[in-house]
Design a protein around this motif. Structure first.
Motif, PDB file in Angstrom:
ATOM      1  N   PHE A 364       0.951  -0.443   0.163  1.00 11.29           N
ATOM      2  CA  PHE A 364      -0.203   0.179   0.175  1.00 11.29           C
ATOM      3  C   PHE A 364       1.133   1.338  -0.107  1.00 11.29           C
ATOM      4  O   PHE A 364       2.365   0.915   0.289  1.00 11.29           O
ATOM      5  CB  PHE A 364      -0.750  -0.135   1.594  1.00 11.29           C
ATOM      6  CG  PHE A 364       0.068   0.422   2.218  1.00 11.29           C
ATOM      7  CD1 PHE A 364       0.374   0.984   3.759  1.00 11.29           C
ATOM      8  CD2 PHE A 364      -0.272  -1.435   3.158  1.00 11.29           C
ATOM      9  CE1 PHE A 364       1.394   1.030   4.246  1.00 11.29           C
ATOM     10  CE2 PHE A 364       0.652  -0.959   4.256  1.00 11.29           C
ATOM     11  CZ  PHE A 364       0.647  -0.359   5.360  1.00 11.29           C
ATOM     12  N   SER A 366       1.555   4.950   1.544  1.00  8.83           N
ATOM     13  CA  SER A 366       0.595   5.861   3.045  1.00  8.83           C
ATOM     14  C   SER A 366       1.619   6.192   3.575  1.00  8.83           C
ATOM     15  O   SER A 366       1.789   6.531   4.524  1.00  8.83           O
ATOM     16  CB  SER A 366      -0.420   4.891   4.050  1.00  8.83           C
ATOM     17  OG  SER A 366      -1.000   5.522   4.754  1.00  8.83           O
ATOM     18  N   HIS A 371      -3.049   5.746   2.358  1.00 13.01           N
ATOM     19  CA  HIS A 371      -3.821   4.354   2.170  1.00 13.01           C
ATOM     20  C   HIS A 371      -4.276   4.034   1.006  1.00 13.01           C
ATOM     21  O   HIS A 371      -5.129   3.395   0.997  1.00 13.01           O
ATOM     22  CB  HIS A 371      -4.289   4.075   3.977  1.00 13.01           C
ATOM     23  CG  HIS A 371      -4.253   2.711   4.101  1.00 13.01           C
ATOM     24  ND1 HIS A 371      -2.984   1.685   4.814  1.00 13.01           N
ATOM     25  CD2 HIS A 371      -4.563   1.257   3.685  1.00 13.01           C
ATOM     26  CE1 HIS A 371      -3.373   1.297   4.971  1.00 13.01           C
ATOM     27  NE2 HIS A 371      -4.167   0.080   4.449  1.00 13.01           N
ATOM     28  N   ILE A 373      -4.368   1.418  -1.707  1.00  9.75           N
ATOM     29  CA  ILE A 373      -4.152  -0.203  -1.424  1.00  9.75           C
ATOM     30  C   ILE A 373      -4.532  -0.619  -3.516  1.00  9.75           C
ATOM     31  O   ILE A 373      -4.723  -0.211  -4.303  1.00  9.75           O
ATOM     32  CB  ILE A 373      -5.698  -0.917  -0.502  1.00  9.75           C
ATOM     33  CG1 ILE A 373      -6.453  -0.820  -1.701  1.00  9.75           C
ATOM     34  CG2 ILE A 373      -4.988  -0.262   0.430  1.00  9.75           C
ATOM     35  CD1 ILE A 373      -7.564  -1.713  -0.929  1.00  9.75           C
ATOM     36  N   ASN A 439     -10.315   6.881  -3.238  1.00  9.08           N
ATOM     37  CA  ASN A 439     -10.051   7.303  -2.289  1.00  9.08           C
ATOM     38  C   ASN A 439      -9.610   8.412  -1.427  1.00  9.08           C
ATOM     39  O   ASN A 439      -9.491   9.373  -2.175  1.00  9.08           O
ATOM     40  CB  ASN A 439      -8.433   6.591  -2.215  1.00  9.08           C
ATOM     41  CG  ASN A 439      -7.522   6.309  -1.073  1.00  9.08           C
ATOM     42  OD1 ASN A 439      -7.459   7.491  -0.012  1.00  9.08           O
ATOM     43  ND2 ASN A 439      -7.000   5.240  -0.681  1.00  9.08           N
ATOM     44  N   ASN A 485       5.179   0.815  -0.347  1.00  9.63           N
ATOM     45  CA  ASN A 485       5.529   2.181   0.024  1.00  9.63           C
ATOM     46  C   ASN A 485       6.665   2.802   0.297  1.00  9.63           C
ATOM     47  O   ASN A 485       7.037   4.186   1.552  1.00  9.63           O
ATOM     48  CB  ASN A 485       4.824   2.042   2.047  1.00  9.63           C
ATOM     49  CG  ASN A 485       4.095   2.595   2.758  1.00  9.63           C
ATOM     50  OD1 ASN A 485       3.588   4.271   1.901  1.00  9.63           O
ATOM     51  ND2 ASN A 485       4.304   3.547   3.865  1.00  9.63           N
TER      52      ASN A 485
END
Length: 500
Positions: A364, A366, A371, A373, A439, A485
Motif C-alpha cells: 500500500f 500511505s 492508504h 491499496i 480514495n 510504500n
C-alpha cells in the motif's frame, strides 16, 4: 469428441453437486473442519504449546493462538527443516514449498499428506465446474500447457522441497499426462528465456486448447509466438478456448492478451498459494471466486484497517460483511495456525461466499496517510484505459515520491506501455481523478495541497522483464507488486525510464 471429454461430463456433474452441497452450508463445513484440525494437532509441539487439549470453542482458540506471519511462525518451521516430527501437524510434511518472503528471504511452507488434496483437487474442480456450467469439455482432448516453475525437487532432512507449481506438477492426473505440455525436461530448465524458447519449439505445431499461467508471463509467450510467426494466437492455435490464470488481477492485462489471441475466450481465475488453495471462479456469469470452505482450511478474517492494531477483530466466515476489505488468516491441515498469508479480499456474495482478491496487506502507499491499496490503483487504471482505448500496457507499479526535485510530494506511476496514450497529460489527469474518486483520503490530500497530482513515468520496452531478470525472478510464479510504500521498486526501475 474424445474419450476424455466424454468421461469428464458425468464427473463434472458429480463435482458440481458436491460443490453446491458444501457451498450452501459454509458454517457447518467450517465448524467440522475447525474441530477436526484442533483434535488432529493437539499432541503436536504447537498444539501442546497452545493448549489445544483445552480448546472447546473458537473463542478459546482466539485466546490461545495469536495471529502470526511467517517470521513469527518460523521457529516451528526451523524445527521441521532440522528433522523434528509432530511439530505443526502429526508426522513430517510431505513437501516444503519454497517461496520468496518479503523480509525473511526464502520461505518454506509445509504441505502435508492431508493438505495435498486441497491443492490438487481444487485445481481439478475449477475445470470441472467450468465444464458443468458451460458444457465445453473439448479442450480436455487437446494439448494443455501450464507455464510453471521447475518440477525438480531438493531434499531437506528427507522432505522434498521445491516451488509449489513444480510440486503440483508431480500430481497431474495420469489421464492428463499424455496431453500436458511442456515436457518434463523443458519444465526443468531454470533460465526463463531459454525455457520459453524451448516451450515454443515444443508447442508451436501442437493443438493447444488450454493455456494456464500468470498473465504477464503468458503474454511474453504470446509475444514470442507472434515474433516467430507474425500471426495471432488464434491462427496458430485455432482450438485454444480456455485461459486459466491466478496470482494477479487480470484486468490490466486483459485487452492486450485478447488482442494477441485475436478474440475473447473464456477464462478461469484461481486463487492458489503455497499456504493453500483458497478459491476459484466457479461461474462465467457471477462475479467473484468461490471460497473453498470444505477443503481442510478453517478461515478467519481481520478487517484490513484493523490489521496493524494491537487487538484486531477476528471473524469467522459467518461474520464477514460484503464490500469490506479483510486480511485472510488460515488454519489448516498443513499445520498453519492463525497464519496471515498477507492477502486482502472483499466479499461480493454470501450465497455462496464469493470474493475478490484486492491486494496485499503490506502493499500500500500511505506516506501521507492516504492508504491507497492495490485494488484502487488497478481500478483507477482500468477506468482510465476505458477512456483511452488506444492504450495497451505491459505492466505498472506505483511508488510515493516524498522529496521531489521541485514542488509538492506525489505518487509516481512507473508504466511500461505497449501502446502509449495519444495525450499523456490528459491520461495522467484522468488517472488522478479516478484515484481521487476511489480514495477519499487521497482526494483530501490533493484538495488540501499536501500532495500534487500523480505523474506517469514511461518505461522502455521490456523494462519490467529486465528488472525481474536483474532480481533473478524472471518467469514462473513471480510477479511485480502493484505498489509499495517505499522507493525500492522505483529505484530498480529507474535505469529503464524513457528520456522525457
Amino acid at each position: 469428441m474424445g474419450i476424455r471429454s466424454v468421461l469428464s461430463r458425468p464427473f463434472a456433474k458429480q463435482i458440481a453437486k458436491q460443490q453446491k452441497q458444501w457451498s450452501t452450508n459454509p458454517g457447518v463445513c467450517q465448524d467440522k473442519i475447525f474441530s477436526k484440525l484442533i483434535k488432529s494437532a493437539q499432541n503436536t509441539t504447537f498444539g501442546q504449546d497452545h493448549a489445544f487439549g483445552s480448546i472447546r470453542s473458537y473463542d478459546d482458540f482466539k485466546k490461545n493462538v495469536p495471529i502470526r506471519d511467517y517470521e513469527e511462525l518460523s521457529p516451528y518451521i526451523k524445527k521441521i527443516i532440522e528433522g523434528d516430527q509432530d511439530v505443526l501437524w502429526p508426522g513430517k510434511p510431505t513437501y516444503l514449498s519454497k517461496t520468496s518472503g518479503t523480509t525473511s528471504g526464502v520461505k518454506y511452507i509445509p504441505i502435508t499428506k492431508d493438505s495435498i488434496p486441497n491443492h490438487i483437487n481444487s485445481a481439478r474442480n475449477a475445470l470441472l465446474s467450468y465444464i458443468h456450467e458451460t458444457g465445453n469439455a473439448k479442450f480436455i482432448d487437446g494439448k494443455l500447457i501450464f507455464l510453471s516453475g521447475s518440477p525438480e525437487l531438493d531434499k531437506k532432512n528427507g522432505i522434498n522441497t521445491g516451488r509449489l507449481s513444480g510440486i503440483v506438477n508431480h500430481h497431474v492426473p495420469n489421464y492428463l499426462r499424455t496431453n500436458q505440455m511442456p515436457s518434463y525436461q523443458t519444465n526443468c530448465i531454470d533460465d526463463w528465456e531459454e525455457k520459453l524458447d524451448t516451450i515454443i519449439e515444443e508447442t508451436i505445431t501442437q493443438n493447444m486448447t488450454l493455456i494456464s499461467g500468470i498473465p504477464p508471463w503468458v503474454q511474453m509467450y504470446f509475444d514470442k509466438l507472434h515474433e516467430r510467426t507474425g500471426k495471432k494466437i488464434m491462427d496458430i492455435f485455432p482450438n485454444f478456448s480456455l485461459f486459466v490464470y491466478g496470482g494477479v488481477n487480470f484486468e490490466p492485462y486483459k485487452n492486450k492478451l485478447f488482442d494477441s489471441i485475436g478474440k475473447e475466450i473464456d477464462s478461469i481465475e484461481t486463487y492458489p498459494a503455497s499456504e493453500g488453495f483458497i478459491a476459484y471462479q466457479d461461474s462465467q456469469h457471477e462475479e467473484g471466486l468461490l471460497l473453498l470452505v470444505n477443503s481442510g482450511i478453517f478461515f478467519e478474517f481481520i478487517p484490513a484497517d484493523e490489521y496493524f492494531s494491537e487487538n484486531p477483530t477476528r471473524l469467522t466466515i459467518e461474520d464477514v460483511e460484503l464490500g469490506v476489505n479483510y486480511a485472510v488468516i488460515i488454519n489448516s491441515n498443513a499445520g498453519l495456525w492463525g497464519y496471515s498469508i498477507g492477502d486482502t479480499v472483499k466479499f461480493v456474495s454470501k450465497k455462496p461466499y464469493r470474493l475478490l482478491v484486492t491486494g496485499r496487506i503490506k502493499h500500500f502507499i500511505s506516506a501521507f496517510g492516504e492508504h491507497v491499496i492495490g485494488e484502487e490503483v488497478e481500478k483507477a487504471m482500468k477506468q482510465t484505459m476505458d477512456e483511452f482505448r488506444e492504450v495497451d500496457l505491459v505492466e505498472f507499479s506505483v511508488a510515493p515520491q516524498v522529496n521531489p526535485e521541485s514542488g509538492l510530494p506525489l505518487h509516481e506511476w512507473y508504466i511500461e506501455f505497449d501502446n502509449p496514450p495519444n495525450d499523456l497529460p490528459a491520461f495522467e489527469k484522468a488517472l488522478n481523478l479516478h484515484l481521487q474518486k476511489l480514495n477519499t483520503y487521497y482526494d483530501d490530500l490533493i484538495s488540501g495541497n499536501i500532495l500534487t497530482n500523480l505523474k506517469v513515468i514511461s518505461l522502455q520496452k521490456d523494462a519490467f522483464r529486465n528488472y525481474m531478470k536483474s532480481l533473478g525472478k524472471l518467469g514462473g510464479q513471480n510477479k511485480v507488486p502493484r505498489l509499495s510504500n517505499d522507493r525500492k521498486i522505483a529505484m530498480g526501475l529507474s535505469p529503464f525510464v524513457l528520456a522525457q
